[in-house]
Design an enzyme around this catalytic site. Structure first.
Site, PDB file in Angstrom:
ATOM      1  N   THR A 126       0.634 -32.438  -1.889  1.00  0.00           N
ATOM      2  CA  THR A 126       1.591 -31.179  -1.797  1.00  0.00           C
ATOM      3  C   THR A 126       2.150 -30.824  -0.531  1.00  0.00           C
ATOM      4  O   THR A 126       1.501 -31.205   0.598  1.00  0.00           O
ATOM      5  CB  THR A 126       0.529 -29.680  -2.263  1.00  0.00           C
ATOM      6  OG1 THR A 126       1.392 -28.661  -1.714  1.00  0.00           O
ATOM      7  CG2 THR A 126      -0.786 -29.638  -1.479  1.00  0.00           C
ATOM      8  N   GLU A 128       2.354 -28.347   0.789  1.00  0.00           N
ATOM      9  CA  GLU A 128       1.310 -27.252   1.498  1.00  0.00           C
ATOM     10  C   GLU A 128       0.814 -28.174   2.761  1.00  0.00           C
ATOM     11  O   GLU A 128       0.368 -27.169   3.737  1.00  0.00           O
ATOM     12  CB  GLU A 128       0.232 -26.648   0.732  1.00  0.00           C
ATOM     13  CG  GLU A 128       1.028 -25.388  -0.106  1.00  0.00           C
ATOM     14  CD  GLU A 128       1.363 -24.330   0.917  1.00  0.00           C
ATOM     15  OE1 GLU A 128       0.297 -23.793   1.517  1.00  0.00           O
ATOM     16  OE2 GLU A 128       2.609 -23.825   0.628  1.00  0.00           O
ATOM     17  N   TYR A 150      -6.427 -24.080   0.624  1.00  0.00           N
ATOM     18  CA  TYR A 150      -5.752 -25.099  -0.138  1.00  0.00           C
ATOM     19  C   TYR A 150      -4.993 -26.210   0.365  1.00  0.00           C
ATOM     20  O   TYR A 150      -5.367 -27.387   0.067  1.00  0.00           O
ATOM     21  CB  TYR A 150      -4.612 -24.198  -1.172  1.00  0.00           C
ATOM     22  CG  TYR A 150      -3.966 -25.269  -1.883  1.00  0.00           C
ATOM     23  CD1 TYR A 150      -4.467 -25.699  -3.323  1.00  0.00           C
ATOM     24  CD2 TYR A 150      -2.681 -25.481  -1.647  1.00  0.00           C
ATOM     25  CE1 TYR A 150      -3.589 -26.338  -4.233  1.00  0.00           C
ATOM     26  CE2 TYR A 150      -1.858 -26.402  -2.657  1.00  0.00           C
ATOM     27  CZ  TYR A 150      -2.433 -27.071  -3.642  1.00  0.00           C
ATOM     28  OH  TYR A 150      -1.550 -27.615  -4.342  1.00  0.00           O
ATOM     29  N   LYS A 154      -6.597 -30.015   0.226  1.00  0.00           N
ATOM     30  CA  LYS A 154      -5.318 -31.296  -0.210  1.00  0.00           C
ATOM     31  C   LYS A 154      -5.303 -32.144   0.918  1.00  0.00           C
ATOM     32  O   LYS A 154      -4.848 -33.493   0.367  1.00  0.00           O
ATOM     33  CB  LYS A 154      -4.122 -30.411  -0.642  1.00  0.00           C
ATOM     34  CG  LYS A 154      -4.198 -29.908  -1.812  1.00  0.00           C
ATOM     35  CD  LYS A 154      -4.183 -30.773  -3.224  1.00  0.00           C
ATOM     36  CE  LYS A 154      -3.807 -30.202  -4.399  1.00  0.00           C
ATOM     37  NZ  LYS A 154      -4.007 -30.924  -5.524  1.00  0.00           N
TER      38      LYS A 154
HETATM   39  O1  F7E Z   1       4.460 -18.892  -3.250  1.00  0.00           O
HETATM   40  C1  F7E Z   1       5.655 -15.940  -1.231  1.00  0.00           C
HETATM   41  C2  F7E Z   1       4.356 -16.615  -0.612  1.00  0.00           C
HETATM   42  O2  F7E Z   1       2.608 -18.710  -4.740  1.00  0.00           O
HETATM   43  C3  F7E Z   1       5.667 -19.305  -2.534  1.00  0.00           C
HETATM   44  C4  F7E Z   1       1.557 -24.160  -5.537  1.00  0.00           C
HETATM   45  O3  F7E Z   1       2.230 -24.557  -6.883  1.00  0.00           O
HETATM   46  O4  F7E Z   1       3.507 -24.786  -4.382  1.00  0.00           O
HETATM   47  C5  F7E Z   1       2.946 -23.929  -4.460  1.00  0.00           C
HETATM   48  O5  F7E Z   1       2.328 -23.235  -3.470  1.00  0.00           O
HETATM   49  C6  F7E Z   1       6.061 -18.450  -1.501  1.00  0.00           C
HETATM   50  C7  F7E Z   1       4.873 -17.957  -0.635  1.00  0.00           C
HETATM   51  O6  F7E Z   1       3.713 -20.909  -4.175  1.00  0.00           O
HETATM   52  C8  F7E Z   1       4.634 -13.394  -3.460  1.00  0.00           C
HETATM   53  O7  F7E Z   1       3.896 -16.061   0.261  1.00  0.00           O
HETATM   54  C9  F7E Z   1       6.108 -13.473  -1.539  1.00  0.00           C
HETATM   55  O8  F7E Z   1       5.307 -18.046   0.856  1.00  0.00           O
HETATM   56  O9  F7E Z   1       4.774 -19.425  -5.636  1.00  0.00           O
HETATM   57  P1  F7E Z   1       3.941 -19.427  -4.543  1.00  0.00           P
HETATM   58  P2  F7E Z   1       3.163 -21.920  -2.771  1.00  0.00           P
HETATM   59  O10 F7E Z   1       2.160 -21.145  -2.047  1.00  0.00           O
HETATM   60  O11 F7E Z   1       4.434 -22.467  -2.151  1.00  0.00           O
HETATM   61  C10 F7E Z   1       2.825 -25.800  -3.636  1.00  0.00           C
HETATM   62  C11 F7E Z   1       3.644 -27.233  -3.488  1.00  0.00           C
HETATM   63  C12 F7E Z   1       1.456 -26.189  -4.241  1.00  0.00           C
HETATM   64  O12 F7E Z   1       1.073 -27.463  -3.937  1.00  0.00           O
HETATM   65  C13 F7E Z   1       0.698 -25.176  -4.756  1.00  0.00           C
HETATM   66  O13 F7E Z   1      -0.233 -25.517  -5.578  1.00  0.00           O
HETATM   67  O14 F7E Z   1       6.137 -17.013  -2.030  1.00  0.00           O
HETATM   68  N1  F7E Z   1       5.412 -14.766  -2.171  1.00  0.00           N
HETATM   69  N2  F7E Z   1       5.599 -12.744  -2.528  1.00  0.00           N
HETATM   70  C14 F7E Z   1       4.771 -14.652  -3.070  1.00  0.00           C
HETATM   71  N3  F7E Z   1       3.912 -15.542  -3.761  1.00  0.00           N
HETATM   72  C15 F7E Z   1       3.076 -15.212  -5.054  1.00  0.00           C
HETATM   73  N4  F7E Z   1       2.474 -16.296  -5.453  1.00  0.00           N
HETATM   74  N5  F7E Z   1       3.142 -13.791  -5.223  1.00  0.00           N
HETATM   75  C16 F7E Z   1       4.057 -12.959  -4.603  1.00  0.00           C
HETATM   76  O15 F7E Z   1       4.151 -11.793  -4.996  1.00  0.00           O
END
Ligand code: F7E
Length: 344
Positions: A126, A128, A150, A154
């Site tokens: 990922t 990440e 995470y 990974k």
């Molecule tokens: O957050 C911001 C949060 O949870 C994206 C997973 O599939 O992609 C995913 O990880 C961004 C972050 O995805 C909220 O702070 C703001 O900056 O949709 P996400 P992620 O963390 O990028 C990678 C490639 C993976 O491998 C992972 O498994 O959005 N954000 N406000 C928020 N995020 C969430 N979840 N909820 C909010 O309310």
């Protein structure tokens, strides 16, 4: 004879799309299922493939189970998509996340080495792992700096895959995938949270959506395109590492605006930081609020991938662009909201 593919994490977004692709290609698909998999078969039903998949009880924390499963299933290809994949939760459950996403992969590689040494192995790595990015854009040679439990887990799994390739000749490939979304995305991830919530708001079932950091930037593609890349990787003569990404990046704020636009809302941002709100210009209604509870202890501010290697070596290119992705997700969630169904 038909090839057999074992897909761990078959009940997740990517598992469902990959399962469908492999069935279309004539594979026997065995789906690894944890006893407590969330939402079990809903995505597979949504794609109409639940009855075409063989299920195997599989858990990455149980080595003996993995060994017996591989002996029985005799897979030609193993796609390891099983994980605790929510970055936010990994801060709350770091040890569980390390056990499944890190050590779990080592267990699976050990089981493979002992019981299915010729099987080809795909590890769901990922973006990440890039975390606090050391170069822009990020490619296969960019140094890693994970920013969450995470990402750390990974990264361990990524290096374990590389190490088994180099030490034992395992056909192990690490696909470094940037964010990929779809109408089957879990509702805890930000894109789907936005499309789901705005659709609920349109039918009057929600007042406003609460989000965390609106400034983070992500490279968002369509999950259906990315699973095709996974398959292509395992068809290569030699195992390797590949980045899959679109090469475009946008803020969370921009995703909100695009999703709102599709629903006929025109967002104006007011205030700043924890006091920022998104107001619909026509109705004057506040539809987005910031809630610092959703901030992460350490944030990944900017991700943008360079998929050149995948384009050149695999002939892979993302087909669905940003606007089409947003449209797909918003329309699916608006339909669900109108039908008042919430199974996905
Ligand atoms: O957050 C911001 C949060 O949870 C994206 C997973 O599939 O992609 C995913 O990880 C961004 C972050 O995805 C909220 O702070 C703001 O900056 O949709 P996400 P992620 O963390 O990028 C990678 C490639 C993976 O491998 C992972 O498994 O959005 N954000 N406000 C928020 N995020 C969430 N979840 N909820 C909010 O309310």
């Amino acid at each position: 004879m038909a090839k057999t593919a074992l897909v761990t994490g078959i009940t997740g977004q990517d598992g469902a799309y990959l399962g469908k692709l492999l069935l279309e290609k004539g594979y026997r698909v065995v789906g690894g299922l944890r006893r407590s998999s969330v939402g079990a078969y809903t995505r597979l039903h949504e794609l109409g493939i639940a009855n075409d998949i063989e299920f195997a009880h599989l858990d990455l924390v149980e080595l003996s189970n993995l060994m017996r499963s591989l002996e029985r299933i005799k897979p030609d290809e193993i796609y390891n998509l099983a994980a605790q994949s929510f970055v936010g939760l990994s801060f709350e459950q770091p040890i569980y996340t390390a056990d499944t996403d890190g050590l779990g992969v080592l267990r699976l590689l050990e089981a493979l080495r002992q019981c299915a040494p010729t099987a080809r192995f795909y590890q769901a790595s990922t973006s990440e792992m890039f975390g606090k990015v050391q170069a822009v854009p990020q490619n296969e040679r960019t140094p890693f700096h994970p920013r969450s439990p995470y990402g750390v887990a990974k990264l361990f799994a990524h290096w374990a895959t590389v190490n088994y390739r180099e030490s034992y000749g395992v056909h192990g490939t690490s696909g470094i995938l940037f964010n990929h979304e779809s109408p089957l995305r879990g509702r805890e991830f930000v894109t789907r949270k936005i499309t789901w919530s705005l659709a609920q708001l349109m039918v009057g079932r929600l007042d406003a959506v609460e989000l965390g950091n609106l400034d983070a930037k992500r490279d968002w593609g369509y999950a259906g395109d990315y699973v095709a890349g996974m398959w292509l990787m395992l068809q290569q003569q030699q195992p390797d590492d590949y980045v899959l990404a679109t090469g475009e990046t946008r803020t969370i704020r921009a995703f909100v605006e695009a999703a709102a636009r599709r629903l006929g809302l025109d967002i104006e941002w007011r205030g700043a930081g924890a006091h920022e709100t998104g107001v619909d210009r026509q109705s004057g209604k506040t539809v987005v609020r910031v809630n610092p509870d959703y901030y992460r202890p350490a944030e990944v501010d900017l991700l943008i991938g360079d998929p050149t290697k995948a384009a050149v070596e695999l002939g892979w290119k993302p087909k669905v662009g940003f606007d089409e992705l947003v449209t797909l997700m918003v329309d699916a969630d608006l339909k669900r909201a109108r039908d008042n169904t919430n199974h996905v």
